[in-house]
Motif scaffolding. Structure first.
Motif, short mmCIF file in Angstrom:
data_model
loop_
_atom_site.label_atom_id
_atom_site.label_comp_id
_atom_site.label_asym_id
_atom_site.label_seq_id
_atom_site.Cartn_x
_atom_site.Cartn_y
_atom_site.Cartn_z
N LEU A 1 0.83 -1.20 0.00
CA LEU A 1 0.00 0.00 0.00
C LEU A 1 0.87 1.25 0.00
O LEU A 1 0.64 2.18 -0.77
CB LEU A 1 -0.95 0.00 1.21
N ALA A 2 1.88 1.28 0.84
CA ALA A 2 2.76 2.45 0.93
C ALA A 2 3.47 2.71 -0.40
O ALA A 2 3.52 3.85 -0.88
CB ALA A 2 3.78 2.27 2.05
N CYS A 3 4.00 1.68 -1.01
CA CYS A 3 4.71 1.85 -2.29
C CYS A 3 3.76 2.23 -3.42
O CYS A 3 4.11 3.01 -4.30
CB CYS A 3 5.46 0.57 -2.65
N GLY A 4 2.54 1.69 -3.38
CA GLY A 4 1.55 1.96 -4.41
C GLY A 4 1.05 3.39 -4.42
O GLY A 4 0.48 3.85 -5.41
N LEU A 5 1.26 4.13 -3.34
CA LEU A 5 0.89 5.55 -3.33
C LEU A 5 1.84 6.37 -4.19
O LEU A 5 1.50 7.47 -4.63
CB LEU A 5 0.90 6.09 -1.90
N ILE A 6 3.03 5.81 -4.44
CA ILE A 6 4.08 6.53 -5.16
C ILE A 6 4.19 6.08 -6.62
O ILE A 6 4.34 6.90 -7.52
CB ILE A 6 5.43 6.33 -4.44
N SER A 7 4.13 4.76 -6.83
CA SER A 7 4.25 4.23 -8.19
C SER A 7 3.53 2.89 -8.27
O SER A 7 3.28 2.25 -7.24
CB SER A 7 5.73 4.07 -8.58
N PRO A 8 3.18 2.44 -9.47
CA PRO A 8 2.47 1.17 -9.61
C PRO A 8 3.26 0.02 -8.99
O PRO A 8 4.48 -0.10 -9.19
CB PRO A 8 2.36 1.00 -11.13
N THR A 9 2.57 -0.79 -8.24
CA THR A 9 3.21 -1.94 -7.60
C THR A 9 2.20 -3.05 -7.41
O THR A 9 1.00 -2.84 -7.46
CB THR A 9 3.86 -1.53 -6.26
N GLY A 10 2.73 -4.23 -7.18
CA GLY A 10 1.88 -5.38 -6.91
C GLY A 10 2.07 -6.48 -7.92
O GLY A 10 2.46 -6.24 -9.06
N HIS A 11 1.81 -7.65 -7.46
CA HIS A 11 1.81 -8.84 -8.30
C HIS A 11 0.89 -9.83 -7.60
O HIS A 11 0.63 -9.72 -6.42
CB HIS A 11 3.21 -9.40 -8.52
N GLY A 12 0.34 -10.75 -8.35
CA GLY A 12 -0.60 -11.67 -7.72
C GLY A 12 -1.97 -11.04 -7.61
O GLY A 12 -2.45 -10.40 -8.54
N ASP A 13 -2.58 -11.16 -6.44
CA ASP A 13 -3.99 -10.79 -6.26
C ASP A 13 -4.25 -9.30 -6.05
O ASP A 13 -5.37 -8.85 -6.23
CB ASP A 13 -4.58 -11.55 -5.07
N VAL A 14 -3.26 -8.54 -5.63
CA VAL A 14 -3.49 -7.13 -5.31
C VAL A 14 -2.45 -6.25 -6.02
O VAL A 14 -1.26 -6.51 -5.94
CB VAL A 14 -3.43 -6.88 -3.78
N HIS A 15 -2.96 -5.21 -6.66
CA HIS A 15 -2.13 -4.21 -7.32
C HIS A 15 -2.58 -2.84 -6.83
O HIS A 15 -3.77 -2.61 -6.61
CB HIS A 15 -2.28 -4.27 -8.85
#
Length: 137
Positions: A61-75
């Motif tokens: 969640l913290a990284c996704g506020l800055i840039s696209p992140t995630g793999h698997g079930d949640v992005h």
């Protein structure tokens, strides 16, 4: 200090038809589960009329506020300066919601006040848990 953080947020369910709609959601962070963030949606947000809850890494969640992140079930990715998209993949399909980025930052700030980043493993009582496990054996 409380060991659980609950924060109500307004999510916008992104749909292809007929239009996007607002749904309430509840963010939760617990000292007893220091690596995870939980988000719960009421039955009105699901296709089958059941409550829906997702758990995923606080760091995601913290990284996704800055840039696209995630793999698997949640992005997670930023959608302009004011909104963040959370995308959830399940066997039934994909759901996407937008949440106000300031609300997510406020939630994360509260979670870091409870358990600072990097100190998550210190929240576990391994000796106590092992003793309880062996006592029950």
């Amino acid at each position: 200090m409380s060991t659980v953080i609950d924060q109500a947020v307004q999510a916008r369910l992104i749909a292809s038809a007929p239009q996007d709609r607002a749904v309430p959601a509840q963010l939760r962070y617990q000292r007893s589960d220091p690596f995870a963030v939980h988000i719960a949606f009421p039955p009105v947000a699901s296709l089958d009329g059941a409550d829906v809850e997702w758990a995923f890494a606080r760091e995601l969640l913290a990284c996704g506020l800055i840039s696209p992140t995630g793999h698997g079930d949640v992005h997670v990715w930023p959608c302009g300066p004011e909104r963040t998209v959370l995308e959830f993949h399940a066997a039934e399909g994909v759901a996407m919601v937008q949440i106000d980025t300031a609300e997510l930052r406020r939630f994360l700030t509260r979670s870091y006040a409870l358990v600072p980043a990097g100190s998550e493993t210190g929240q576990f009582d391994l000796d106590g848990d092992l003793t309880a496990l062996l006592r029950g054996a």
